[in-house]
Design a protein around this motif. Structure first.
Motif, PDB file in Angstrom:
ATOM      1  N   THR A  75      61.084  25.179-113.579  1.00 11.78           N
ATOM      2  CA  THR A  75      60.156  25.725-112.581  1.00 11.78           C
ATOM      3  C   THR A  75      60.686  26.994-111.927  1.00 11.78           C
ATOM      4  OG1 THR A  75      61.071  24.323-110.816  1.00 11.78           O
ATOM      5  CG2 THR A  75      59.193  23.444-112.057  1.00 11.78           C
ATOM      6  N   THR A 133      57.271  23.927-108.483  1.00 13.85           N
ATOM      7  CA  THR A 133      58.168  22.780-108.277  1.00 13.85           C
ATOM      8  C   THR A 133      57.424  21.634-107.608  1.00 13.85           C
ATOM      9  OG1 THR A 133      60.118  24.213-108.154  1.00 13.85           O
ATOM     10  CG2 THR A 133      60.295  22.034-107.159  1.00 13.85           C
ATOM     11  N   VAL A 148      64.336  19.366-111.555  1.00 19.10           N
ATOM     12  CA  VAL A 148      63.898  20.709-111.936  1.00 19.10           C
ATOM     13  C   VAL A 148      65.108  21.559-112.276  1.00 19.10           C
ATOM     14  CG1 VAL A 148      61.745  20.673-110.632  1.00 19.10           C
ATOM     15  CG2 VAL A 148      63.836  21.496-109.522  1.00 19.10           C
ATOM     16  N   THR A 169      61.342  20.445-101.921  1.00 15.92           N
ATOM     17  CA  THR A 169      61.144  19.307-102.822  1.00 15.92           C
ATOM     18  C   THR A 169      62.184  18.235-102.550  1.00 15.92           C
ATOM     19  OG1 THR A 169      60.984  18.647-105.165  1.00 15.92           O
ATOM     20  CG2 THR A 169      62.621  20.320-104.623  1.00 15.92           C
TER      21      THR A 169
END
Length: 295
Positions: free
Chosen positions: A79, A91, A102, A128
């Protein structure tokens, strides 16, 4: 999150019209898990031709890989980009697709400072809950994530690893000073065994499409203390490692490996422009390389 020792940066199969070939993608995932012994797969990384995949295609690849792998291996979404806001958006979408982590390549072309690199990765990681693997490949991005910046990023709780294509000297410095639990993966197939020797955890590989099972044997031999056997396997594998990136002239990843897969009766289609397939001389080189390797 344990992503294992052998991670394959998976190519994206295309059909004759240059669209994603989903049936072949399904077979490729099975092949990389069952035959080539991959512990994890990177989907839509640069080996997967992420620069020429649409955002919708990337998200569909994430969903498809998660569903088909069905827990047999970890799925890592590529990502990263040179657009921080865009990387955050992708993401978040990857997290919603159920991926396990990721991979964030260093921003290419715009050549940020080390502070800019830190702020870029920090902003994505904080957006995230997924584990984040950094990706340092100066030859493609024109910027090196320095040792100090890598170690600074390693303090962020969900920045758990780096894929580093820099020198063994840089890998050694990172490994020696990294916090407990932060893992270093080599991004150079030919450096897999030397990197293990200085404390790397494993390899994020392209050659594992072709020789993953042997690479896994080499890694396990080294970890089990059979250094002589590991060195022997490394010597046998080394022509493949070098040939996938210089056949006989340097070619962009994933051109050579896609052609090699076709020779192994596992066609995955061509590449999207601006990449082009191998020329006659390169094709002959890869054919002879695989014939020699299979003996």
């Amino acid at each position: 999150m344990d992503f294992g020792r052998l991670i394959t940066a998976m190519v994206t199969p295309f059909d004759a019209q240059g669209q994603i070939d989903w049936a072949t993608t399904e077979k490729l995932i099975d092949y990389l898990i069952d035959v080539q012994k991959s512990d994890s797969l990177v989907v839509s990384g640069t080996t997967g031709e992420s620069p020429t995949l649409t955002e919708d295609e990337k998200q569909e690849l994430f969903r498809f890989a998660v569903k088909h792998a069905a827990g047999r291996c970890k799925i890592i979404a590529g990502t990263g980009s040179n657009n921080t806001a865009g990387s955050i958006q992708l993401t978040k979408a990857a997290e919603a697709c159920g991926v396990d982590g990721v991979l964030l390549v260093a921003p290419y072309y715009n050549k940020p400072s080390q502070e800019g690199l830190y702020q870029h990765f920090k902003a994505i990681a904080e957006a995230t809950s997924l584990p984040v693997i950094l990706y340092n490949v100066e030859g493609r991005t024109a910027v090196n994530i320095s040792v100090d910046t890598t170690l600074r990023l390693a303090q962020i709780p969900n920045v758990v690893a780096t894929k580093d294509c820099a020198s063994l000297d840089q890998l050694t410095q990172i490994i020696s000073a990294a916090p407990e639990g932060f893992l270093v993966y080599s991004g150079d197939d030919s450096a897999t065994l030397p990197a293990l020797a200085v404390g790397a955890h494993g390899i994020i590989s392209v050659s594992s499409h072709i020789a993953g099972a042997k690479m896994k044997q080499m890694i396990e031999a080294y970890l089990n203390g059979d250094v002589q056997q590991a060195a022997k396997l490394h010597g046998n594998l080394h022509p493949i490692f070098r040939g996938m990136f210089a056949c006989p002239n340097p070619v962009p990843n994933p051109v050579a490996v896609k052609y090699a897969l076709g020779l192994k009766a596992f066609p995955v289609g061509g590449v999207r422009l601006p990449l082009i397939t191998v020329n006659e001389g390169e094709a002959q080189f890869i054919e002879e390389l695989l014939q020699s390797y299979s003996k």
